[in-house]
Enzyme design. Structure first.
Site, PDB file in Angstrom:
ATOM      1  N   HIS A 178      40.432  39.130  38.540  1.00 34.65           N
ATOM      2  CA  HIS A 178      39.079  39.565  38.892  1.00 34.65           C
ATOM      3  C   HIS A 178      38.183  39.747  37.673  1.00 34.65           C
ATOM      4  O   HIS A 178      36.959  39.848  37.795  1.00 34.65           O
ATOM      5  CB  HIS A 178      39.140  40.872  39.698  1.00 34.65           C
ATOM      6  CG  HIS A 178      38.076  40.981  40.751  1.00 34.65           C
ATOM      7  ND1 HIS A 178      36.755  40.687  40.499  1.00 34.65           N
ATOM      8  CD2 HIS A 178      38.129  41.339  42.048  1.00 34.65           C
ATOM      9  CE1 HIS A 178      36.047  40.879  41.601  1.00 34.65           C
ATOM     10  NE2 HIS A 178      36.860  41.265  42.554  1.00 34.65           N
ATOM     11  N   ASP A 182      34.988  36.397  40.617  1.00 35.29           N
ATOM     12  CA  ASP A 182      34.864  37.309  41.743  1.00 35.29           C
ATOM     13  C   ASP A 182      35.549  36.732  42.981  1.00 35.29           C
ATOM     14  O   ASP A 182      35.977  35.577  43.001  1.00 35.29           O
ATOM     15  CB  ASP A 182      33.387  37.582  42.043  1.00 35.29           C
ATOM     16  CG  ASP A 182      32.711  38.386  40.928  1.00 35.29           C
ATOM     17  OD1 ASP A 182      33.403  39.198  40.288  1.00 35.29           O
ATOM     18  OD2 ASP A 182      31.508  38.179  40.713  1.00 35.29           O
TER      19      ASP A 182
END
Length: 199
Positions: A178, A182
């Protein structure tokens, strides 16, 4: 690393039929034994090039993107997990890819694989489907940003024109870093991969 896993399935009806056809015509067409995993690797090698964040290396101060898909393939060996790399998988035919995965898998199992072939991957595929695993969280090989888990074949149902229909599905589990990308870009890669595998 901030690891997150997205899980989905794809309708494997066409993939299973395609694989059965290749298997039946294997000798006549001079083909290698092409597996479901080979077909998934082939689809990943084409799809991931449209999603640069998934075909990348993440370092603390930069991200390096790659023009080719160098796919790591997780192999269970007597000495533990090894991950040989299929370099430039996106430039191989399905038959060439199958031949390469067999050779890499065999040399990894035998312990004769060159260390040069155990590095340089831009994305990894790990398949636990043959062990009946329905979903799992594959662990990323740093500095890669993604790893795809391939799950077992499952029977699922859906409603078609008011009738319940059964079909074969295969699960996919995508773990991504992450820090590098995203959820939406990772999900878009998985969505396109599902579409490609279903067609």
């Amino acid at each position: 690393m901030a690891q997150l896993t997205l899980n989905t399935t794809f309708d494997a009806t066409d993939v299973l039929a395609f694989r059965a056809k290749l298997k039946a015509d294997r000798e006549r067409m001079g083909l290698n034994n092409i597996t479901i995993n080979d077909i998934v690797l082939y689809a990943v090698s084409r799809t991931v090039l449209n999603h640069k964040d998934c075909n990348a290396h993440f370092y603390d101060d930069k991200i390096v993107y790659f023009k080719n898909a160098n796919i790591g393939m997780a192999v269970d060996t007597p000495r533990g997990l090894l991950v040989p790399t299929v370099f430039h998988a996106n430039k191989m035919s399905l038959n060439e890819l199958a031949q390469t995965t067999k050779a890499l898998g065999a040399s990894a199992q035998e312990g004769t694989i060159s260390p040069d072939l155990l590095q340089g991957g831009t994305i990894t595929v790990s398949n636990l489907g043959t062990m009946g695993i329905e979903s799992f969280t594959p662990v990323i090989n740093p500095p890669q940003t993604c790893i795809l888990g391939v799950d077992t074949i499952m029977d699922k149902v859906r409603v078609v024109d008011g009738e319940i229909k059964a079909y074969k599905a295969i699960g996919l589990s995508l773990t991504f870093d992450h820090r590098a990308l995203d959820g939406a870009p990772a999900a878009r890669f998985l969505k396109e991969l599902v579409k490609n595998l279903e067609n």
